[in-house]
Design a protein around this motif. Structure first.
Motif, mmCIF file in Angstrom:
data_model
loop_
_atom_site.group_PDB
_atom_site.id
_atom_site.type_symbol
_atom_site.label_atom_id
_atom_site.label_comp_id
_atom_site.label_asym_id
_atom_site.label_seq_id
_atom_site.Cartn_x
_atom_site.Cartn_y
_atom_site.Cartn_z
ATOM 1 N N VAL A 43 -18.830 -38.157 -50.995
ATOM 2 C CA VAL A 43 -19.749 -38.991 -50.217
ATOM 3 C C VAL A 43 -20.752 -39.674 -51.134
ATOM 4 N N GLN A 44 -21.210 -38.988 -52.155
ATOM 5 C CA GLN A 44 -22.168 -39.572 -53.095
ATOM 6 C C GLN A 44 -21.561 -40.744 -53.849
ATOM 7 N N ARG A 45 -20.263 -40.707 -54.091
ATOM 8 C CA ARG A 45 -19.586 -41.754 -54.860
ATOM 9 C C ARG A 45 -18.974 -42.843 -53.984
ATOM 10 N N THR A 46 -19.112 -42.750 -52.655
ATOM 11 C CA THR A 46 -18.489 -43.710 -51.745
ATOM 12 C C THR A 46 -19.203 -45.046 -51.808
ATOM 13 N N ASP A 47 -18.410 -46.100 -51.955
ATOM 14 C CA ASP A 47 -18.946 -47.464 -51.934
ATOM 15 C C ASP A 47 -19.215 -47.882 -50.503
ATOM 16 N N VAL A 48 -19.662 -49.109 -50.329
ATOM 17 C CA VAL A 48 -19.921 -49.627 -48.996
ATOM 18 C C VAL A 48 -18.732 -50.427 -48.454
ATOM 19 N N LYS A 49 -17.588 -50.389 -49.142
ATOM 20 C CA LYS A 49 -16.390 -51.037 -48.629
ATOM 21 C C LYS A 49 -16.003 -50.372 -47.309
ATOM 22 N N MET A 51 -13.163 -49.374 -46.009
ATOM 23 C CA MET A 51 -12.263 -48.228 -46.135
ATOM 24 C C MET A 51 -12.995 -47.024 -46.730
ATOM 25 N N ALA A 52 -13.845 -47.297 -47.723
ATOM 26 C CA ALA A 52 -14.593 -46.216 -48.348
ATOM 27 C C ALA A 52 -15.596 -45.623 -47.364
ATOM 28 N N THR A 53 -16.183 -46.454 -46.515
ATOM 29 C CA THR A 53 -17.124 -45.966 -45.523
ATOM 30 C C THR A 53 -16.416 -45.069 -44.506
ATOM 31 N N ALA A 54 -15.239 -45.475 -44.057
ATOM 32 C CA ALA A 54 -14.456 -44.645 -43.136
ATOM 33 C C ALA A 54 -14.071 -43.330 -43.806
ATOM 34 N N LEU A 55 -13.722 -43.396 -45.079
ATOM 35 C CA LEU A 55 -13.373 -42.197 -45.833
ATOM 36 C C LEU A 55 -14.583 -41.261 -45.937
ATOM 37 N N GLY A 56 -15.759 -41.847 -46.174
ATOM 38 C CA GLY A 56 -16.986 -41.054 -46.241
ATOM 39 C C GLY A 56 -17.293 -40.382 -44.914
ATOM 40 N N ALA A 57 -17.076 -41.106 -43.804
ATOM 41 C CA ALA A 57 -17.313 -40.533 -42.479
ATOM 42 C C ALA A 57 -16.342 -39.379 -42.207
ATOM 43 N N ALA A 58 -15.073 -39.575 -42.582
ATOM 44 C CA ALA A 58 -14.083 -38.507 -42.396
ATOM 45 C C ALA A 58 -14.447 -37.291 -43.236
ATOM 46 N N THR A 59 -14.931 -37.540 -44.442
ATOM 47 C CA THR A 59 -15.326 -36.451 -45.332
ATOM 48 C C THR A 59 -16.503 -35.670 -44.746
ATOM 49 N N LEU A 60 -17.466 -36.387 -44.178
ATOM 50 C CA LEU A 60 -18.611 -35.709 -43.563
ATOM 51 C C LEU A 60 -18.172 -34.900 -42.347
ATOM 52 N N PHE A 61 -17.230 -35.419 -41.573
ATOM 53 C CA PHE A 61 -16.703 -34.683 -40.428
ATOM 54 C C PHE A 61 -16.016 -33.395 -40.885
ATOM 55 N N LEU A 62 -15.196 -33.508 -41.927
ATOM 56 C CA LEU A 62 -14.524 -32.319 -42.463
ATOM 57 C C LEU A 62 -15.539 -31.323 -43.025
ATOM 58 N N ALA A 63 -16.606 -31.850 -43.631
ATOM 59 C CA ALA A 63 -17.650 -30.963 -44.168
ATOM 60 C C ALA A 63 -18.344 -30.204 -43.038
ATOM 61 N N ALA A 64 -18.552 -30.860 -41.903
ATOM 62 C CA ALA A 64 -19.165 -30.175 -40.756
ATOM 63 C C ALA A 64 -18.256 -29.045 -40.260
ATOM 64 N N ILE A 65 -16.960 -29.301 -40.229
ATOM 65 C CA ILE A 65 -16.013 -28.251 -39.846
ATOM 66 C C ILE A 65 -16.082 -27.102 -40.841
ATOM 67 N N GLN A 66 -16.161 -27.427 -42.125
ATOM 68 C CA GLN A 66 -16.218 -26.376 -43.142
ATOM 69 C C GLN A 66 -17.500 -25.559 -43.044
ATOM 70 N N LEU A 67 -18.603 -26.195 -42.696
ATOM 71 C CA LEU A 67 -19.840 -25.429 -42.526
ATOM 72 C C LEU A 67 -19.709 -24.438 -41.376
ATOM 73 N N TYR A 68 -19.124 -24.874 -40.279
ATOM 74 C CA TYR A 68 -18.899 -23.961 -39.147
ATOM 75 C C TYR A 68 -17.980 -22.811 -39.567
ATOM 76 N N LEU A 69 -16.885 -23.159 -40.244
ATOM 77 C CA LEU A 69 -15.949 -22.123 -40.694
ATOM 78 C C LEU A 69 -16.626 -21.147 -41.640
ATOM 79 N N LEU A 70 -17.452 -21.661 -42.519
ATOM 80 C CA LEU A 70 -18.142 -20.799 -43.479
ATOM 81 C C LEU A 70 -19.028 -19.788 -42.753
ATOM 82 N N LEU A 71 -19.727 -20.241 -41.727
ATOM 83 C CA LEU A 71 -20.575 -19.345 -40.947
ATOM 84 C C LEU A 71 -19.738 -18.280 -40.241
#
Length: 148
Positions: A43-49, A51-71
């Motif tokens: 996410v830190q390296r994602t450009d504003v293109k 496709m990159a923005t959609a990729l960043g959003a998907a990454t944040l969604f997956l990160a939210a799932i991982q936080l729940y799983l971690l808990l």
């Protein structure tokens, strides 16, 4: 002699089942942490293109799932560690009552066998592997998008 699924930790199979489940959950927690670090870097390296923005959003969604799983994994891991270190029979109904009081378990999930509990915990391990693989795929796509 077939395994009788009671939670008598004096019996070797129950104790090993609790130990293996706890160890697997520990490994899944480490895998989740790696995925979260990967998500933060991506996410830190994602450009504003677009496709990159959609990729960043998907990454944040997956990160939210991982936080729940971690808990969830950490809670379950500690419970299985207690079961594995116990000597003698364990009252799973009392554990279910305590979890229900804390709203961590519904009464309908109560009275599951130790095997059913282990299988449920392993479901989190499998989900963690899939989510981390998706994070790696997103990272690979992000690297390809950043090439000139």
């Amino acid at each position: 002699m077939p395994y009788k699924d009671t939670c008598n930790l004096a019996d070797g199979v129950s104790k090993w089942l609790a130990c293996v489940t706890g160890s697997s959950l520990r490994a899944a927690a480490h895998l989740n942490m790696a995925g979260l670090i990967l998500a933060a870097v991506l996410v830190q390296r994602t450009d504003v293109k677009p496709m990159a923005t959609a990729l960043g959003a998907a990454t944040l969604f997956l990160a939210a799932i991982q936080l729940y799983l971690l808990l969830r994994i950490e809670i379950d891991r500690q419970l299985f560690d207690v079961l594995a270190s116990a000597h003698g029979p364990h009252d799973l109904a009392a554990l279910d009552d305590a979890l229900a009081v804390l709203a961590l378990c519904t009464r309908t999930n109560a009275s599951r066998s130790l095997t059913a509990r282990s299988l449920g915990a392993f479901r989190f391990v499998r989900i963690t592997v899939v989510v981390t693989a998706l994070q790696l795929l997103a990272a690979g796509m992000g690297l390809l998008l950043q090439q000139p």
